[in-house]
Design a protein around this motif. Structure first.
Motif, PDB file in Angstrom:
ATOM      1  N   ARG A 253       3.368  10.352  -9.271  1.00  0.00           N
ATOM      2  CA  ARG A 253       2.641  10.814 -10.449  1.00  0.00           C
ATOM      3  C   ARG A 253       2.034  12.198 -10.219  1.00  0.00           C
ATOM      4  O   ARG A 253       2.025  13.056 -11.109  1.00  0.00           O
ATOM      5  N   PHE A 254       1.517  12.390  -8.983  1.00  0.00           N
ATOM      6  CA  PHE A 254       0.948  13.701  -8.656  1.00  0.00           C
ATOM      7  C   PHE A 254       2.028  14.791  -8.727  1.00  0.00           C
ATOM      8  O   PHE A 254       1.799  15.883  -9.247  1.00  0.00           O
TER       9      PHE A 254
ATOM     10  N   ASP B 249       3.796   5.678  -5.494  1.00  0.00           N
ATOM     11  CA  ASP B 249       3.675   5.850  -6.945  1.00  0.00           C
ATOM     12  C   ASP B 249       2.642   6.921  -7.281  1.00  0.00           C
ATOM     13  O   ASP B 249       2.836   7.756  -8.186  1.00  0.00           O
ATOM     14  N   ARG B 250       1.504   6.904  -6.528  1.00  0.00           N
ATOM     15  CA  ARG B 250       0.465   7.907  -6.786  1.00  0.00           C
ATOM     16  C   ARG B 250       0.999   9.315  -6.515  1.00  0.00           C
ATOM     17  O   ARG B 250       0.767  10.250  -7.300  1.00  0.00           O
TER      18      ARG B 250
ATOM     19  N   ASN C 218       0.832  -1.206   0.000  1.00  0.00           N
ATOM     20  CA  ASN C 218       0.000   0.000   0.000  1.00  0.00           C
ATOM     21  C   ASN C 218       0.869   1.260   0.000  1.00  0.00           C
ATOM     22  O   ASN C 218       0.550   2.254  -0.663  1.00  0.00           O
TER      23      ASN C 218
ATOM     24  N   THR D 160       2.184   1.753  -3.425  1.00  0.00           N
ATOM     25  CA  THR D 160       1.125   2.273  -4.301  1.00  0.00           C
ATOM     26  C   THR D 160       0.906   3.758  -4.055  1.00  0.00           C
ATOM     27  O   THR D 160       0.784   4.565  -4.991  1.00  0.00           O
ATOM     28  N   GLU D 161       0.842   4.116  -2.750  1.00  0.00           N
ATOM     29  CA  GLU D 161       0.654   5.522  -2.410  1.00  0.00           C
ATOM     30  C   GLU D 161       1.845   6.362  -2.890  1.00  0.00           C
ATOM     31  O   GLU D 161       1.685   7.501  -3.360  1.00  0.00           O
TER      32      GLU D 161
END
Length: 571
Positions: free
Chosen positions: A206-207, A202-203, A196, A199-200
């Motif tokens: 990207r942000f 990577d998010r 998790n 994933t966070e």
């Protein structure tokens, strides 16, 4: 989690794809004729669960699990087991959101082996962790009960044995399975947290990239607007520059008109003044150049005068040298005159002697004639011949004595060489003894270098052992045993001298002698006698000095013999 259906293809007796379904969540029984494949269904379940002991599935290797071992054109065996995962409380860790789980295992003739979970490739360790999380371990010896095992288990006669088996199973469950399951659940939770977090991350990345892109676009737009404004300002500045240029041209025209008007009014006075200024500047340049030439000529004349003064000094020196040379020549001329006078006097004397010889005398002062002188000379020649014969006989006798003395000298040299070799051996032995004795008493040797230049070495008194004089020799051993290593401490006049000399001290100790001394003090009968060692050391040094004196005397004798031989040979 329970089995919903099993699909077999190329596994043992199932050549084509066969689906076995209709499993009950609690109890299932497989019936059929002998050789119909009942045991192979159970073997397929164990195969998917990852059994390692192939003897329990009646095979020696994985290739035997393929239909007819791959000889009938079928080269792989595939078994898929579909598990019902509707009960979320008993689902494996990480698969709570899956209503069913499909685990597939496939082997190919030649050694290839792979697992699939829900159609995705998975490592064998991941499959094992999945089954261990729901307390399924096919490699547990009590997981699978083969034929005859039930009869063996029912043959247990007493309740105690059964209870012992149950206790053993409970112990195994409590000590191995449950801790491993808890550890796996904890690791799975940590893994999910890590996943998790990734994933966070990577998010967020990207942000951040999107934010940077938007900022870059804004910067680009603002830069474009700035460029447009700068271009507009440049155009405005160009227009202003053109206007200023036109104004300058107009001002230049006005200035030229004003100059023309002023010249017309003044009537050419400015021109005359400018001509006068030009003439004055030219005359100024001429005068400055003349002045510079005069200065250069003055410098050259000063250099010439310096050279002339130097030449005058050189001429004076040369005149003095010539005067000295003239004086020498005059002295030599006077010497030559004196010599000429002496030679003239000798010439007169020689002429008178010549006249006397012609008269029959060898000299004017002699009274004898030449015949008498000749007779006397013959007598003197005879005397000289007799003396020569005597000298020849003496020389022969001396040669004989020389040969004898040479033989004696060679024998004495041989004796001296033999004595010298013996004495050198004795000297070597004495040196060895001195080295041993000095090694034995080397604990009291104390050497140091001056810590500072012009250091007063009287401030360092020396080792305590050298500063003490023992009157009663029988108490020396007791004193050395009682004092120990403190006897080798160094005495100085104050603390500053000790600290300054500390780094410059060189103490030489012999470890072997210290060990022998310790053994003697502990259990040997002989006493340690440092004074006797010192006496032996002094005796050895005195003997060495005596031998050196003897060697010097022998060298003197040999030199005397060699000088006598040289005298005989020269005579």
């Amino acid at each position: 989690m329970h089995i919903r259906e099993i699909s077999l293809e190329g596994f043992k007796s199932y050549a084509t794809r066969t689906v076995v379904s209709g499993f009950d969540p609690f109890f299932n029984a497989i019936t059929g004729l002998n050789g119909s494949g009942k045991s192979n269904i159970l073997d397929s379940i164990c195969f998917v669960l990852g059994i390692t002991n192939l003897q329990q599935v009646r095979a020696a290797n994985l290739q035997e699990l393929v239909y007819k071992q791959g000889q009938a054109g079928i080269t792989k065996a595939t078994v898929s087991v579909v598990f019902d995962n509707s009960d979320r409380s008993r689902s494996p860790i990480g698969y709570e959101g899956c209503p069913e789980i499909t685990v597939t295992r496939q082997i190919v003739v030649g050694g290839r082996n792979k697992y699939l979970i829900n159609g995705h490739l998975a490592q064998p360790s991941r499959v094992q962790n999945l089954f261990h999380s729901v307390q399924l371990n096919v490699n547990n010896p009590h997981f699978l009960i083969m034929q005859g095992r039930i009869t063996k288990e029912s043959a247990l006669k007493t309740l105690e044995k059964k209870q012992a088996k149950l206790d053993e199973m409970d112990k195994l469950l409590d000590q191995e399975i449950l801790p491993s399951l808890g550890k796996l659940r904890k690791e799975m939770t940590q893994y999910m947290q890590w996943a998790n977090g990734n994933t966070e991350l990577d998010r967020l990345k990207r942000f951040c990239i999107a934010y940077e892109f938007v900022q870059a676009e804004k910067a680009r737009d603002s830069t474009f607007n700035g460029v447009v404004q700068i271009k507009m300002k440049i155009d405005e500045l160009d227009d202003k520059t053109e206007i200023i240029r036109k104004d300058i041209e107009m001002m230049d025209n006005n200035i030229s008109k004003l100059i023309a008007d002023r010249e017309a009014k003044l009537g050419g006075q400015v021109g005359k003044l400018s001509q006068n200024v030009d003439e004055l500047s030219r005359t100024l340049v001429k005068e400055s150049s003349i002045l510079a030439n005069h200065e250069e000529s003055l410098k050259s004349e000063q250099n010439a005068s310096n050279k002339i003064s130097k030449n005058i000094e050189d001429l004076r020196r040369s005149i003095g040298e010539k005067d000295c040379a003239i004086q020498k020549v005059e002295d030599e001329a006077s010497n030559l005159k004196n010599r000429v006078e002496d030679l003239s006097k000798k010439l007169d004397d020689n002429e008178r002697e010549h006249q006397g010889v012609l008269a029959g005398k060898s000299n004017l002062n002699e009274e004898k004639c030449l015949e008498d002188q000749l007779r006397d000379a013959k007598v003197a020649v005879g005397n000289y011949e007799s003396e020569l014969k005597q000298l020849k006989t003496k020389m022969i006798h001396s040669e004989k004595e020389l040969k004898v003395k040479r033989a004696q000298l060679t024998s004495k040299r041989d004796e001296a060489a033999a004595d010298r070799s013996i004495e050198s051996e004795a000297v070597q032995k004495l040196r060895e003894e001195i080295r041993v004795l000095s090694g034995q008493v080397s604990n009291v040797q104390f050497n140091f270098r001056d810590p500072v230049p012009n250091f007063d070495r009287s401030k360092v008194k020396g080792v305590i052992a050298k500063l003490i004089t023992v009157k009663d020799m029988s108490t020396m051993t007791a004193l050395e045993v009682a004092a120990g290593g403190k006897l080798f401490n160094v005495v100085v006049d104050n603390e500053n001298t000790g600290s300054s000399c500390f780094r410059m001290v060189t103490l030489r100790r012999v470890g072997e002698y210290n060990a022998e001394l310790a053994l003697l003090l502990v259990g040997y009968d002989e006493e340690v006698k440092v004074t006797s060692l010192k006496d032996e050391h002094f005796k050895a040094e005195s003997e060495l000095e005596l031998i050196h004196s003897k060697l010097k005397e022998r060298d003197v004798q040999i030199n005397q013999h060699s000088k006598e031989q040289q005298n005989f040979s020269s005579s």
